[in-house]
Design a protein around this motif. Structure first.
Motif, PDB file in Angstrom:
ATOM      1  N   ILE A  74       1.016  -1.289   0.035  1.00 30.64           N
ATOM      2  CA  ILE A  74       0.056  -0.082  -0.017  1.00 30.64           C
ATOM      3  C   ILE A  74       0.640   1.209  -0.190  1.00 30.64           C
ATOM      4  CG2 ILE A  74      -1.734   1.333   1.501  1.00 30.64           C
ATOM      5  CD1 ILE A  74      -2.903  -1.482   2.094  1.00 30.64           C
ATOM      6  N   ALA A  75       1.849   1.204   0.765  1.00 26.87           N
ATOM      7  CA  ALA A  75       2.906   2.352   0.683  1.00 26.87           C
ATOM      8  C   ALA A  75       3.668   2.403  -0.826  1.00 26.87           C
ATOM      9  CB  ALA A  75       4.137   2.112   1.617  1.00 26.87           C
ATOM     10  N   VAL A  78       0.689   4.082  -2.796  1.00 21.35           N
ATOM     11  CA  VAL A  78       0.461   5.702  -2.607  1.00 21.35           C
ATOM     12  C   VAL A  78       1.570   6.483  -3.259  1.00 21.35           C
ATOM     13  CG1 VAL A  78       0.572   7.327  -0.873  1.00 21.35           C
ATOM     14  CG2 VAL A  78      -0.733   5.343  -0.485  1.00 21.35           C
ATOM     15  N   VAL A  81       1.043   6.513  -6.979  1.00 21.14           N
ATOM     16  CA  VAL A  81      -0.187   7.498  -7.386  1.00 21.14           C
ATOM     17  C   VAL A  81       0.249   8.773  -7.005  1.00 21.14           C
ATOM     18  CG1 VAL A  81      -2.518   8.128  -6.646  1.00 21.14           C
ATOM     19  CG2 VAL A  81      -2.118   5.647  -6.868  1.00 21.14           C
ATOM     20  N   ARG A  82       1.181   9.196  -6.340  1.00 22.82           N
ATOM     21  CA  ARG A  82       1.641  10.577  -5.942  1.00 22.82           C
ATOM     22  C   ARG A  82       2.309  10.910  -7.358  1.00 22.82           C
ATOM     23  NH1 ARG A  82       4.384  10.972  -0.258  1.00 22.82           N
ATOM     24  NH2 ARG A  82       2.449  11.104   1.068  1.00 22.82           N
ATOM     25  N   ARG A  83       2.859  10.019  -8.040  1.00 19.47           N
ATOM     26  CA  ARG A  83       3.619  10.268  -9.203  1.00 19.47           C
ATOM     27  C   ARG A  83       2.653  10.280 -10.568  1.00 19.47           C
ATOM     28  NH1 ARG A  83       9.328   7.268  -8.018  1.00 19.47           N
ATOM     29  NH2 ARG A  83       9.648   7.989  -5.868  1.00 19.47           N
TER      30      ARG A  83
ATOM     31  N   MET B  27     -14.775   1.125  -7.102  1.00 19.41           N
ATOM     32  CA  MET B  27     -13.388   0.722  -5.872  1.00 19.41           C
ATOM     33  C   MET B  27     -14.044   0.325  -4.692  1.00 19.41           C
ATOM     34  SD  MET B  27     -10.442   1.010  -5.884  1.00 19.41           S
ATOM     35  CE  MET B  27      -9.462   2.055  -7.025  1.00 19.41           C
ATOM     36  N   LEU B  68      -6.581   0.206   5.987  1.00 19.88           N
ATOM     37  CA  LEU B  68      -5.458   0.874   5.282  1.00 19.88           C
ATOM     38  C   LEU B  68      -5.412   1.025   3.986  1.00 19.88           C
ATOM     39  CD1 LEU B  68      -2.555   1.699   6.447  1.00 19.88           C
ATOM     40  CD2 LEU B  68      -1.713  -0.637   5.828  1.00 19.88           C
ATOM     41  N   PHE B  69      -6.522  -0.050   3.118  1.00 20.43           N
ATOM     42  CA  PHE B  69      -6.769   0.238   1.925  1.00 20.43           C
ATOM     43  C   PHE B  69      -7.666   1.568   1.783  1.00 20.43           C
ATOM     44  CE2 PHE B  69      -5.741  -4.237   0.539  1.00 20.43           C
ATOM     45  CZ  PHE B  69      -5.195  -4.034  -0.599  1.00 20.43           C
ATOM     46  N   ALA B  72      -5.921   4.580   1.981  1.00 27.27           N
ATOM     47  CA  ALA B  72      -5.070   4.978   1.029  1.00 27.27           C
ATOM     48  C   ALA B  72      -5.642   5.673  -0.272  1.00 27.27           C
ATOM     49  CB  ALA B  72      -4.144   3.658   0.441  1.00 27.27           C
ATOM     50  N   ILE B  73      -7.004   4.743  -0.557  1.00 28.55           N
ATOM     51  CA  ILE B  73      -7.796   5.175  -1.531  1.00 28.55           C
ATOM     52  C   ILE B  73      -8.475   6.650  -1.298  1.00 28.55           C
ATOM     53  CG2 ILE B  73      -9.939   5.039  -2.651  1.00 28.55           C
ATOM     54  CD1 ILE B  73      -9.643   2.167  -2.235  1.00 28.55           C
ATOM     55  N   MET B  76      -5.538   9.198  -1.532  1.00 27.30           N
ATOM     56  CA  MET B  76      -5.122   9.458  -2.946  1.00 27.30           C
ATOM     57  C   MET B  76      -5.665  10.168  -3.581  1.00 27.30           C
ATOM     58  SD  MET B  76      -3.898   5.709  -4.490  1.00 27.30           S
ATOM     59  CE  MET B  76      -5.338   4.904  -4.250  1.00 27.30           C
ATOM     60  N   ARG B  78      -8.554  10.079  -5.407  1.00 27.47           N
ATOM     61  CA  ARG B  78      -9.031   9.877  -6.749  1.00 27.47           C
ATOM     62  C   ARG B  78     -10.477  10.375  -7.121  1.00 27.47           C
ATOM     63  NH1 ARG B  78      -6.880   3.905  -7.431  1.00 27.47           N
ATOM     64  NH2 ARG B  78      -7.188   4.721  -9.666  1.00 27.47           N
ATOM     65  N   ILE B  85     -12.837   0.943 -12.176  1.00 30.44           N
ATOM     66  CA  ILE B  85     -11.530   0.173 -12.649  1.00 30.44           C
ATOM     67  C   ILE B  85     -12.006  -0.463 -13.756  1.00 30.44           C
ATOM     68  CG2 ILE B  85     -10.319  -1.859 -12.057  1.00 30.44           C
ATOM     69  CD1 ILE B  85     -11.206  -1.353  -9.211  1.00 30.44           C
ATOM     70  N   ALA B 152       7.609   1.093   4.697  1.00 30.07           N
ATOM     71  CA  ALA B 152       6.520   1.770   4.407  1.00 30.07           C
ATOM     72  C   ALA B 152       6.510   2.895   4.510  1.00 30.07           C
ATOM     73  CB  ALA B 152       5.205   1.116   5.131  1.00 30.07           C
ATOM     74  N   ILE B 155       9.066   4.528   2.260  1.00 27.26           N
ATOM     75  CA  ILE B 155       8.628   4.887   0.683  1.00 27.26           C
ATOM     76  C   ILE B 155       7.694   5.936   0.548  1.00 27.26           C
ATOM     77  CG2 ILE B 155       7.078   3.546  -0.731  1.00 27.26           C
ATOM     78  CD1 ILE B 155       8.373   0.894   0.214  1.00 27.26           C
ATOM     79  N   VAL B 156       6.696   6.083   1.719  1.00 28.79           N
ATOM     80  CA  VAL B 156       5.592   6.986   1.595  1.00 28.79           C
ATOM     81  C   VAL B 156       6.218   8.611   1.644  1.00 28.79           C
ATOM     82  CG1 VAL B 156       3.575   7.826   2.806  1.00 28.79           C
ATOM     83  CG2 VAL B 156       3.832   5.569   2.374  1.00 28.79           C
ATOM     84  N   GLY B 159      10.852  10.178  -2.071  1.00 27.19           N
ATOM     85  CA  GLY B 159      10.741   9.907  -3.576  1.00 27.19           C
ATOM     86  C   GLY B 159       9.974  10.961  -4.379  1.00 27.19           C
ATOM     87  N   ASP B 160      10.041  12.240  -3.820  1.00 19.85           N
ATOM     88  CA  ASP B 160       9.023  13.036  -4.636  1.00 19.85           C
ATOM     89  C   ASP B 160      10.207  13.714  -5.630  1.00 19.85           C
ATOM     90  OD1 ASP B 160       6.791  12.700  -3.688  1.00 19.85           O
ATOM     91  OD2 ASP B 160       6.892  14.051  -1.829  1.00 19.85           O
TER      92      ASP B 160
END
Lengths: 96, 162
Positions: A74-75, A78, A81-83, B27, B68-69, B72-73, B76, B78, B85, B152, B155-156, B159-160
């Motif tokens: 999930i990380a 996320v 999706v940010r990209r 979703m 968590l799903f 996350a959705i 995001m 969206r 989907i 986790a 990663i979150v 990376g920008d």
């Protein structure tokens, strides 16, 4: 036998989802379905074996590690999706 | 008889949840289907006599991973169009999946007798294994969980760079 068929069918259904879905959330959910089927089969084996308590402990370890994998997945989701990439066909390259 | 009916009911719930995960285009429905699937799996654990495993499945997956799903959705952000989907039927993937299921059943059918509920599997007996013979594995699982949490977060947060 029925539990075996059910577990294998669930794993196969999850594999189908992994292969055909394009949305990353759906792919991750399909992986969870596969993991659930495999864990169910493990529990069924444990119930049929000579040491069911040991099997339950082993299944607990598998469940914990699977949850850690889901959190990392999930990380990653996320982060992607940010990209601006939410579909598998948008991920076409790796670095390093 | 009632135990058999309960097993079939849980199996139907599990398969229906998995089918929703595979087939729905919306979703939130997919997440609800995943929830039904995980509830069915937890029920089957309980049916087998593994109460601790069923509770752990409920807490960790239904109460943890599923939320968590959802988070996350939501995070995001969206829009409604993106939540639909795209799905399509793939004959090759279906054949591969069915083939895998058949191979697994044929390969494993001799190893698994008819699963029946077991009794006497207590939390104490499981803890005896986890904190006794399997203490190294238990500790390694803890380290893996910690590493997963750290990964986790890394990663979150990072990376920008694009």
């Amino acid at each position: 036998m029925t539990t075996l068929v059910l577990s294998c069918a669930i794993v196969a259904a999850g594999l189908y989802g992994v292969m055909t879905r394009r949305d990353l959330v759906a792919v991750l959910a399909s992986v969870e379905v596969m993991l659930g089927g495999a864990s169910l089969l493990l529990a069924a084996y444990a119930a049929a074996g000579t040491a069911p308590a040991a099997g339950q402990g082993y299944a607990l370890l598998v469940l914990a590690v699977g949850a850690a994998g889901a959190a990392v997945g999930i990380a990653l989701l996320v982060s992607l999706v940010r990209r601006g990439r939410s579909r598998t066909d948008q991920i076409t390259e790796v670095r390093g | 008889m009632s135990a058999t009916l309960l097993w079939w009911g849980l199996a139907v719930l599990t398969v229906a949840g998995a089918a929703v995960v595979l087939l729905t285009r919306e979703m939130m429905r997919m997440i609800l289907g995943l929830g039904a699937f995980l509830l069915g799996i937890a029920g089957l654990y309980a049916w087998l006599g593994f109460g601790l495993l069923a509770v752990a499945e409920l807490f960790v997956y239904v109460g943890g991973v599923l939320v968590l799903f959802l988070l996350a959705i939501t995070a995001m952000g969206r829009d409604a169009d993106a939540r639909a989907i795209v799905r399509r039927f793939d004959l090759g993937a279906a054949l591969i999946s069915i083939g895998l299921a058949v191979v697994l059943v044929v390969a494993l059918r001799g190893l698994l007798p008819a699963a029946v509920p077991v009794s006497g599997v207590t939390v104490e007996s499981t803890a005896d294994y986890l904190l006794g013979v399997w203490l190294p594995q238990f500790e390694i699982a803890g380290v893996v969980l910690l590493a997963g949490l750290a990964a986790a977060l890394a990663i979150v947060q990072g990376g920008d760079d694009e």
